[in-house]
Design a protein around this motif. Structure first.
Motif, PDB file in Angstrom:
ATOM      1  N   LYS A 210      75.969  37.775  30.520  1.00 54.76           N
ATOM      2  CA  LYS A 210      76.494  38.413  31.723  1.00 54.76           C
ATOM      3  C   LYS A 210      76.491  39.931  31.572  1.00 54.76           C
ATOM      4  N   ILE A 211      76.814  40.404  30.382  1.00 50.23           N
ATOM      5  CA  ILE A 211      76.800  41.846  30.122  1.00 50.23           C
ATOM      6  C   ILE A 211      75.413  42.406  30.428  1.00 50.23           C
ATOM      7  N   LEU A 212      74.401  41.725  29.958  1.00 59.13           N
ATOM      8  CA  LEU A 212      73.033  42.190  30.174  1.00 59.13           C
ATOM      9  C   LEU A 212      72.633  42.071  31.641  1.00 59.13           C
ATOM     10  N   GLU A 213      73.090  41.038  32.300  1.00 63.47           N
ATOM     11  CA  GLU A 213      72.778  40.873  33.721  1.00 63.47           C
ATOM     12  C   GLU A 213      73.418  41.985  34.551  1.00 63.47           C
ATOM     13  N   LEU A 214      74.627  42.387  34.169  1.00 66.30           N
ATOM     14  CA  LEU A 214      75.315  43.459  34.883  1.00 66.30           C
ATOM     15  C   LEU A 214      74.518  44.758  34.833  1.00 66.30           C
TER      16      LEU A 214
END
Length: 222
Positions: A210-214
Motif C-alpha cells: 500500500k505504501i508503494l501504491e500511495l
C-alpha cells in the motif's frame, strides 16, 4: 536540538517541504544567493503557516558573494559556530543538500572541533539528506523500529525502495499533496512495523504494498 541547514542553491523549494512536521525547538537556516533566491508559492505558503502556527525559528541568509562553493563555505562556517555555541545536551546538525561534498565536512568537523566538543557535555550527530522529507522519513522509521523488523525478516531492501520513491514524489507534488501522502504513508509504515514486530509477515505485506501504491509507482512486493 536539531539544526537544519538548507543549501537553497542546491535543493530549491522542494528541499524544505514538510516544515509543518517540525517542532518549536527546531532551528532552520536557509542559505541562498542571487543564483537561487526564489521559492515556489506552495512552499512559501507552508512556510508562512508553519511560522505562524508553530513559531519555528527560521532564518534566511543571503550569501553576497556569487561563485563556485561560496554558499558551501558559509554553510561550513555555520556548522562550526553551532558546535562551539550549542548548549543543549543533544545536538543534531542536518545539512539539506544533494551535494556530496558536505560529507567531508561532516566527517571532519568532529575531528577538527574535538577539543571543544570534549569540554562540553553535549552529544553531537551529523548527517546530510537530499530533502527534509528524507530526514523525517528516517526519523519516523527509527521510532517505529521498522528497519529492525524488516531486517529480521530479510526484506530490509523494501525500505530503500520506499524511501527512494517518496523522495522522487516530493519533487512532483505540491506541499499540500505531499503532506497528505506523507501522513498516509507514515500510517501504513506504522501498521507494517507493528505486524513485523509480531513477526506476522503476511499481515505486513499488504501495508508495504500500500505504501508503494500511495506513491503511484509500479513496484510490486513479492
Amino acid at each position: 536540538m536539531r539544526y537544519f541547514l538548507v543549501d537553497h542553491e542546491n535543493v530549491g523549494s522542494s528541499g524544505i517541504k514538510g516544515l509543518k512536521n517540525l517542532s518549536k525547538r527546531d532551528k532552520i537556516v536557509v542559505l541562498y544567493s542571487r543564483n537561487a533566491d526564489t521559492f515556489k508559492i506552495d512552499t512559501m505558503l507552508e512556510l508562512i503557516n508553519t511560522i505562524k502556527e508553530k513559531e519555528i525559528d527560521i532564518k534566511f541568509y543571503e550569501i553576497p558573494m556569487v561563485g563556485p562553493n561560496a554558499l558551501d563555505f558559509n554553510l561550513s562556517a555555520i556548522v562550526g559556530g553551532i558546535i562551539c555555541s550549542a548548549k543543549s545536551k543533544n545536538v543534531e546538525i542536518i545539512i539539506i543538500s544533494k551535494d556530496g561534498g558536505y560529507d567531508a565536512l561532516l566527517k571532519g568537523a568532529p575531528i577538527i572541533f574535538d577539543e571543544q566538543i570534549s569540554k562540553k557535555k553535549t552529544t553531537y550527530s551529523f548527517e546530510r539528506v537530499p530533502c527534509l522529507y528524507a530526514y523525517l522519513l528516517d526519523d519516523f522509521i527509527k521510532k517505529t523500529e521498522l528497519m529492525e523488523a524488516l531486517a529480521s525478516d530479510g526484506i530490509e531492501s523494501q525500505y530503500s525502495v520506499i524511501k527512494t520513491a517518496i523522495i522522487n514524489e516530493i519533487t512532483k507534488h505540491s506541499c499540500t499533496d505531499i503532506n497528505t501522502s506523507f501522513s498516509r504513508i507514515c500510517n501504513e509504515i506504522l501498521y507494517a512495523s507493528e505486524a513485523l514486530g509480531k513477526r506476522t509477515l503476511g499481515v505486513a505485506k499488504p501495508h508495504i504494498k500500500k505504501i508503494l501504491e500511495l506513491l503511484h509507482h509500479d513496484y510490486i512486493y513479492h
